[in-house]
Design a protein around this motif. Sequence first.
Motif, PDB file in Angstrom:
ATOM      1  N   SER A  25       0.695   3.758  -3.128  1.00  0.00           N
ATOM      2  CA  SER A  25       0.283   5.149  -2.881  1.00  0.00           C
ATOM      3  C   SER A  25       1.379   6.135  -3.268  1.00  0.00           C
ATOM      4  O   SER A  25       1.089   7.274  -3.648  1.00  0.00           O
ATOM      5  CB  SER A  25      -0.131   5.339  -1.422  1.00  0.00           C
ATOM      6  OG  SER A  25       0.967   5.144  -0.556  1.00  0.00           O
ATOM      7  N   GLU A  75      -7.555   0.778   4.206  1.00  0.00           N
ATOM      8  CA  GLU A  75      -8.953   0.605   4.593  1.00  0.00           C
ATOM      9  C   GLU A  75      -9.650  -0.492   3.790  1.00  0.00           C
ATOM     10  O   GLU A  75     -10.676  -1.007   4.219  1.00  0.00           O
ATOM     11  CB  GLU A  75      -9.717   1.921   4.422  1.00  0.00           C
ATOM     12  CG  GLU A  75      -9.377   2.948   5.467  1.00  0.00           C
ATOM     13  CD  GLU A  75      -9.978   4.312   5.174  1.00  0.00           C
ATOM     14  OE1 GLU A  75     -10.709   4.459   4.179  1.00  0.00           O
ATOM     15  OE2 GLU A  75      -9.701   5.236   5.959  1.00  0.00           O
ATOM     16  N   ARG A  76      -9.119  -0.861   2.654  1.00  0.00           N
ATOM     17  CA  ARG A  76      -9.709  -1.904   1.806  1.00  0.00           C
ATOM     18  C   ARG A  76      -9.582  -3.289   2.415  1.00  0.00           C
ATOM     19  O   ARG A  76     -10.210  -4.229   1.961  1.00  0.00           O
ATOM     20  CB  ARG A  76      -9.071  -1.915   0.414  1.00  0.00           C
ATOM     21  CG  ARG A  76      -9.222  -0.650  -0.341  1.00  0.00           C
ATOM     22  CD  ARG A  76     -10.595  -0.522  -0.888  1.00  0.00           C
ATOM     23  NE  ARG A  76     -10.717   0.735  -1.611  1.00  0.00           N
ATOM     24  CZ  ARG A  76     -11.849   1.217  -2.008  1.00  0.00           C
ATOM     25  NH1 ARG A  76     -12.956   0.556  -1.796  1.00  0.00           N
ATOM     26  NH2 ARG A  76     -11.883   2.366  -2.642  1.00  0.00           N
ATOM     27  N   SER A  80      -3.801   8.823  -7.388  1.00  0.00           N
ATOM     28  CA  SER A  80      -5.235   8.583  -7.184  1.00  0.00           C
ATOM     29  C   SER A  80      -5.520   7.605  -6.048  1.00  0.00           C
ATOM     30  O   SER A  80      -6.675   7.407  -5.674  1.00  0.00           O
ATOM     31  CB  SER A  80      -5.861   8.057  -8.480  1.00  0.00           C
ATOM     32  OG  SER A  80      -5.274   6.828  -8.848  1.00  0.00           O
ATOM     33  N   VAL A  81      -4.492   6.982  -5.475  1.00  0.00           N
ATOM     34  CA  VAL A  81      -4.669   6.016  -4.389  1.00  0.00           C
ATOM     35  C   VAL A  81      -3.894   6.497  -3.172  1.00  0.00           C
ATOM     36  O   VAL A  81      -2.668   6.604  -3.218  1.00  0.00           O
ATOM     37  CB  VAL A  81      -4.169   4.611  -4.799  1.00  0.00           C
ATOM     38  CG1 VAL A  81      -4.322   3.628  -3.648  1.00  0.00           C
ATOM     39  CG2 VAL A  81      -4.890   4.125  -6.042  1.00  0.00           C
ATOM     40  N   SER A  82      -4.607   6.781  -2.103  1.00  0.00           N
ATOM     41  CA  SER A  82      -3.927   7.196  -0.874  1.00  0.00           C
ATOM     42  C   SER A  82      -3.562   5.953  -0.052  1.00  0.00           C
ATOM     43  O   SER A  82      -4.184   4.893  -0.175  1.00  0.00           O
ATOM     44  CB  SER A  82      -4.809   8.122  -0.043  1.00  0.00           C
ATOM     45  OG  SER A  82      -5.866   7.402   0.549  1.00  0.00           O
ATOM     46  N   CYS A 103       0.837  -1.204   0.000  1.00  0.00           N
ATOM     47  CA  CYS A 103       0.000   0.000   0.000  1.00  0.00           C
ATOM     48  C   CYS A 103       0.871   1.252   0.000  1.00  0.00           C
ATOM     49  O   CYS A 103       0.557   2.235  -0.676  1.00  0.00           O
ATOM     50  CB  CYS A 103      -0.939   0.006   1.204  1.00  0.00           C
ATOM     51  SG  CYS A 103      -2.391  -1.043   0.996  1.00  0.00           S
ATOM     52  N   GLU A 122      -3.996   5.547   3.125  1.00  0.00           N
ATOM     53  CA  GLU A 122      -5.096   5.248   4.036  1.00  0.00           C
ATOM     54  C   GLU A 122      -6.207   4.493   3.317  1.00  0.00           C
ATOM     55  O   GLU A 122      -6.770   3.538   3.853  1.00  0.00           O
ATOM     56  CB  GLU A 122      -5.656   6.544   4.656  1.00  0.00           C
ATOM     57  CG  GLU A 122      -4.704   7.229   5.611  1.00  0.00           C
ATOM     58  CD  GLU A 122      -3.615   8.045   4.914  1.00  0.00           C
ATOM     59  OE1 GLU A 122      -3.750   8.332   3.700  1.00  0.00           O
ATOM     60  OE2 GLU A 122      -2.632   8.383   5.575  1.00  0.00           O
ATOM     61  N   GLU A 123      -6.535   4.915   2.095  1.00  0.00           N
ATOM     62  CA  GLU A 123      -7.588   4.248   1.327  1.00  0.00           C
ATOM     63  C   GLU A 123      -7.200   2.797   1.035  1.00  0.00           C
ATOM     64  O   GLU A 123      -8.022   1.888   1.152  1.00  0.00           O
ATOM     65  CB  GLU A 123      -7.818   4.999   0.016  1.00  0.00           C
ATOM     66  CG  GLU A 123      -8.880   4.382  -0.861  1.00  0.00           C
ATOM     67  CD  GLU A 123      -9.037   5.097  -2.195  1.00  0.00           C
ATOM     68  OE1 GLU A 123      -9.945   4.710  -2.932  1.00  0.00           O
ATOM     69  OE2 GLU A 123      -8.246   6.012  -2.502  1.00  0.00           O
ATOM     70  N   CYS A 124      -5.974   2.584   0.665  1.00  0.00           N
ATOM     71  CA  CYS A 124      -5.488   1.234   0.381  1.00  0.00           C
ATOM     72  C   CYS A 124      -5.588   0.353   1.628  1.00  0.00           C
ATOM     73  O   CYS A 124      -6.070  -0.785   1.555  1.00  0.00           O
ATOM     74  CB  CYS A 124      -4.052   1.291  -0.126  1.00  0.00           C
ATOM     75  SG  CYS A 124      -3.347  -0.299  -0.571  1.00  0.00           S
TER      76      CYS A 124
END
Length: 80
Positions: A35, A48-49, A40-42, A31, A44-46
């Motif tokens: 990132s 959280e998946r 486009s991919v943070s 991640c 944190e978002e990665c």
Amino acid sequence: MNGMRLLAALGLLLLYGVQLSAADDPVYSECLRISDKLASVSFEECMERQLGVSDGRSVKNAPILIKEYPPLPQKRKPLG
């Protein structure tokens, strides 16, 4: 005074242990790598998946991350 030293030592061990486990986690490291490469991919978002690691590896030996979705409850009859 000895209690403060013990508390400080335990705090350092805990901090060091958290850093080691994060560095050894393939999802964390991938991640972070993704990132850093894709705006486009943070990170944190990665994370959280809640991705998992598959048995495979890429041609560059990076772990392949997966997301498994459990089947939906059978509340309705299929249309097809």
